[in-house]
Write a protein that holds these residues in place. Structure first.
Motif, PDB file in Angstrom:
ATOM      1  N   PHE A 144       5.653 -12.884 -23.757  1.00 17.21           N
ATOM      2  CA  PHE A 144       4.135 -12.615 -22.715  1.00 17.21           C
ATOM      3  C   PHE A 144       4.685 -10.809 -22.040  1.00 17.21           C
ATOM      4  CE2 PHE A 144       4.400 -17.338 -21.074  1.00 17.21           C
ATOM      5  CZ  PHE A 144       3.175 -17.704 -21.587  1.00 17.21           C
ATOM      6  N   GLN A 145       3.970 -10.558 -21.978  1.00 15.74           N
ATOM      7  CA  GLN A 145       4.298  -8.238 -22.242  1.00 15.74           C
ATOM      8  C   GLN A 145       3.303  -8.289 -21.034  1.00 15.74           C
ATOM      9  OE1 GLN A 145       0.485  -8.387 -25.931  1.00 15.74           O
ATOM     10  NE2 GLN A 145       0.557  -6.659 -24.302  1.00 15.74           N
ATOM     11  N   SER A 146       3.375  -6.717 -21.378  1.00 15.29           N
ATOM     12  CA  SER A 146       2.552  -5.888 -19.937  1.00 15.29           C
ATOM     13  C   SER A 146       3.567  -6.345 -18.295  1.00 15.29           C
ATOM     14  CB  SER A 146       1.396  -6.031 -20.105  1.00 15.29           C
ATOM     15  OG  SER A 146       0.570  -6.412 -21.555  1.00 15.29           O
ATOM     16  N   ARG A 147       4.966  -6.535 -18.544  1.00 14.65           N
ATOM     17  CA  ARG A 147       4.922  -7.004 -17.197  1.00 14.65           C
ATOM     18  C   ARG A 147       5.467  -5.212 -16.115  1.00 14.65           C
ATOM     19  NH1 ARG A 147       9.443  -7.449 -20.439  1.00 14.65           N
ATOM     20  NH2 ARG A 147      12.236  -7.001 -19.251  1.00 14.65           N
ATOM     21  N   PHE A 148       5.726  -5.012 -15.026  1.00 15.54           N
ATOM     22  CA  PHE A 148       6.336  -4.289 -14.459  1.00 15.54           C
ATOM     23  C   PHE A 148       6.576  -4.204 -13.286  1.00 15.54           C
ATOM     24  CE2 PHE A 148       1.454  -4.186 -12.959  1.00 15.54           C
ATOM     25  CZ  PHE A 148       2.439  -3.915 -12.069  1.00 15.54           C
ATOM     26  N   GLY A 149       7.357  -3.575 -13.051  1.00 18.38           N
ATOM     27  CA  GLY A 149       8.344  -4.011 -11.196  1.00 18.38           C
ATOM     28  C   GLY A 149       9.297  -4.820 -11.797  1.00 18.38           C
ATOM     29  N   PRO A 150       9.751  -4.726 -10.626  1.00 15.56           N
ATOM     30  CA  PRO A 150      11.483  -5.506 -10.234  1.00 15.56           C
ATOM     31  C   PRO A 150      11.153  -6.896 -10.259  1.00 15.56           C
ATOM     32  CG  PRO A 150      10.681  -5.136  -8.027  1.00 15.56           C
ATOM     33  CD  PRO A 150       9.887  -4.080  -9.279  1.00 15.56           C
ATOM     34  N   ASP A 151      10.432  -7.923 -10.682  1.00 16.78           N
ATOM     35  CA  ASP A 151       9.656  -9.429 -10.055  1.00 16.78           C
ATOM     36  C   ASP A 151       9.937  -9.775 -11.434  1.00 16.78           C
ATOM     37  OD1 ASP A 151       9.716  -8.720  -7.267  1.00 16.78           O
ATOM     38  OD2 ASP A 151       7.625  -9.408  -7.228  1.00 16.78           O
ATOM     39  N   LYS A 152      10.382 -11.768 -11.151  1.00 12.37           N
ATOM     40  CA  LYS A 152      10.670 -12.034 -12.302  1.00 12.37           C
ATOM     41  C   LYS A 152       9.328 -12.251 -12.815  1.00 12.37           C
ATOM     42  CE  LYS A 152      11.986 -16.522 -13.895  1.00 12.37           C
ATOM     43  NZ  LYS A 152      12.352 -17.614 -13.859  1.00 12.37           N
ATOM     44  N   TRP A 153       8.577 -12.886 -14.397  1.00 13.26           N
ATOM     45  CA  TRP A 153       7.352 -12.873 -14.632  1.00 13.26           C
ATOM     46  C   TRP A 153       7.469 -13.298 -15.713  1.00 13.26           C
ATOM     47  CZ3 TRP A 153       3.147  -9.039 -15.066  1.00 13.26           C
ATOM     48  CH2 TRP A 153       2.846  -8.367 -14.322  1.00 13.26           C
ATOM     49  N   LEU A 154       6.664 -14.191 -16.293  1.00 10.16           N
ATOM     50  CA  LEU A 154       6.695 -15.147 -16.864  1.00 10.16           C
ATOM     51  C   LEU A 154       7.231 -15.036 -18.604  1.00 10.16           C
ATOM     52  CD1 LEU A 154       2.663 -17.059 -16.855  1.00 10.16           C
ATOM     53  CD2 LEU A 154       5.027 -17.229 -16.299  1.00 10.16           C
ATOM     54  N   ILE A 192       1.018  -1.370   0.019  1.00  9.03           N
ATOM     55  CA  ILE A 192       0.127  -0.115   0.353  1.00  9.03           C
ATOM     56  C   ILE A 192       1.082   1.387   0.116  1.00  9.03           C
ATOM     57  CG2 ILE A 192      -1.593   1.825   1.307  1.00  9.03           C
ATOM     58  CD1 ILE A 192      -2.765  -0.684   2.227  1.00  9.03           C
ATOM     59  N   PRO A 193       1.729   1.775   0.986  1.00 12.60           N
ATOM     60  CA  PRO A 193       2.744   2.359   1.058  1.00 12.60           C
ATOM     61  C   PRO A 193       3.569   2.813  -0.952  1.00 12.60           C
ATOM     62  CG  PRO A 193       2.973   1.487   2.832  1.00 12.60           C
ATOM     63  CD  PRO A 193       2.443   0.505   1.889  1.00 12.60           C
ATOM     64  N   ILE A 194       3.486   1.578  -0.840  1.00 16.43           N
ATOM     65  CA  ILE A 194       4.430   1.197  -1.869  1.00 16.43           C
ATOM     66  C   ILE A 194       3.468   2.538  -3.750  1.00 16.43           C
ATOM     67  CG2 ILE A 194       5.320   0.382  -4.232  1.00 16.43           C
ATOM     68  CD1 ILE A 194       6.523  -1.267  -2.726  1.00 16.43           C
ATOM     69  N   LEU A 195       2.063   1.199  -3.784  1.00 15.03           N
ATOM     70  CA  LEU A 195       0.890   2.131  -4.261  1.00 15.03           C
ATOM     71  C   LEU A 195       0.437   4.083  -4.377  1.00 15.03           C
ATOM     72  CD1 LEU A 195      -1.109   1.287  -6.406  1.00 15.03           C
ATOM     73  CD2 LEU A 195      -3.075   0.707  -4.499  1.00 15.03           C
ATOM     74  N   LYS A 196       0.140   3.922  -3.125  1.00 20.42           N
ATOM     75  CA  LYS A 196      -0.169   5.182  -2.950  1.00 20.42           C
ATOM     76  C   LYS A 196       0.829   6.782  -2.515  1.00 20.42           C
ATOM     77  CE  LYS A 196      -4.206   3.904  -1.679  1.00 20.42           C
ATOM     78  NZ  LYS A 196      -5.599   3.441  -2.712  1.00 20.42           N
ATOM     79  N   LEU A 197       2.045   6.150  -2.311  1.00 26.20           N
ATOM     80  CA  LEU A 197       3.022   7.271  -2.146  1.00 26.20           C
ATOM     81  C   LEU A 197       4.016   7.164  -3.783  1.00 26.20           C
ATOM     82  CD1 LEU A 197       4.255   6.531   1.244  1.00 26.20           C
ATOM     83  CD2 LEU A 197       2.614   8.868   0.159  1.00 26.20           C
ATOM     84  N   ILE A 198       4.194   6.159  -4.563  1.00 22.53           N
ATOM     85  CA  ILE A 198       5.263   5.897  -5.335  1.00 22.53           C
ATOM     86  C   ILE A 198       4.787   6.259  -6.796  1.00 22.53           C
ATOM     87  CG2 ILE A 198       6.923   5.172  -7.296  1.00 22.53           C
ATOM     88  CD1 ILE A 198       7.651   4.686  -4.007  1.00 22.53           C
TER      89      ILE A 198
END
Length: 330
Positions: free
Chosen positions: A240-250, A52-58
């Motif tokens: 696979f498309q549309s990834r965001f953020g630093p995590d590993k995606w498909l 929530i802090p990441i979403l709301k503040l950044i």
């Protein structure tokens, strides 16, 4: 006491659901839409105290402005393409389905909402409801989230209709045949490409590790379609498309795949997005504009995007079949 919900007319409600769209391209509406979307625990399953802090503040201070610019590129006189196509699907189905059926469109995020659609059924005293999310490859952030929204609507009211739920249709014959027809039409009109790419919306890899079958359904859709097209394994890829953020995606990521193809000598690419029932920001802007530019600037020569089924005859035939098969016995 009179029972207003006694279904003497055997009426049926069909809830057609899709992901959703902002009401406009304003930053205010984008902020509202993104907040609702990214607050869903099915979409972001991180601990709330961290997320929530990441979403709301950044994110909500940066992403709405960027997203608004992208939406303006694809916005039409009818508004959002996703909403426009979804409305047309409901309108066309309404003209060919049994007259005892009431259809309502409900978006998981934004308007018209799933609650608004369920209110229509409740007001009409409909006690049999089929929920049809327009996600061919079922997954936790999409299909499961739709179920959550329906259950959340029902939990605090005394009305409990009989429910049936369509949990994907990734390998149904009508769906695969519709994809084959779309691809063959593109082959006929634009020539056969060096490589066909099936691009599906990505999700964090941790979902797969926890048992979400979405990745497997995507692979099966691509395999069944390519088999009917008589494609060999070297003439198509799944990405696979549309990834965001630093995590590993498909993986593989489509942007990296396109660069690899272009730099290794592939000159002509066609891309289809079978996981999207109708064209939207992710197909019209991300694929047809961003990825087209990416492929060409890295040495590719020709790029064709194959549109979604949208409100075409193949889509309507497919959904008509799914609905009639799902309401048997009602």
């Amino acid at each position: 006491m009179k029972n207003d919900y006694l279904d003497i007319n055997n009426k049926i409600g069909i809830l057609i659901s899709n992901l959703g769209t902002p009401n406009s391209t304003s930053i205010k509406d984008l902020k509202k839409y993104i907040n609702e979307f990214l607050m869903d625990k099915r979409v972001i399953n991180l601990p709330r105290i961290l997320w929530i802090p990441i979403l709301k503040l950044i994110i909500l201070n940066l992403r709405p402005r960027k997203s608004a610019k992208l939406y303006r590129v694809i916005w039409t006189n009818e508004g959002s393409p996703l909403l426009s196509f979804s409305k047309k699907i409901v309108e066309k189905l309404s003209t060919i389905l049994d007259k005892r059926i009431t259809l309502a469109l409900g978006m998981r995020y934004g308007s018209p909402s799933i609650s608004e659609a369920m209110n229509i059924f409740r007001q009409e005293k409909i006690s049999k409801i089929l929920v049809l999310p327009l996600y061919p490859q079922t997954g936790s952030p999409t299909t499961s989230s739709t179920f959550d929204a329906v259950a959340n609507y029902l939990k605090d009211i005394p009305w409990m209709p009989e429910l049936r739920f369509v949990s994907g249709y990734h390998d149904q014959d009508d769906y695969i045949n519709a994809l084959v027809k779309s691809i063959n039409a593109c082959f006929k009109n634009n020539g056969k490409p060096d490589k066909l790419i099936f691009s599906f919306h990505g999700m964090p890899y941790r979902y797969l590790e926890k048992g979400d079958p979405y990745y497997c359904f995507c692979q099966k859709t691509a395999r069944l379609t390519s088999e009917k097209l008589n494609l060999n394994e070297n003439s198509y890829d799944v990405a696979f498309q549309s990834r965001f953020g630093p995590d590993k995606w498909l993986e593989p990521y489509i942007d990296k795949l396109l660069i690899d193809e272009a730099t290794s000598g592939t000159k002509y690419i066609q891309v289809i997005s079978p996981g999207f029932a109708v064209d939207c920001l992710e197909t019209l802007e991300e694929i047809n504009i961003q990825y087209r530019k990416l492929f060409i600037t890295n040495g590719g020569e020709k790029f064709e995007y194959i549109p979604c089924l949208n409100d075409g005859d193949n889509q309507i035939k497919l959904l008509y079949s799914i609905i009639n098969n799902s309401i048997k016995g009602w």
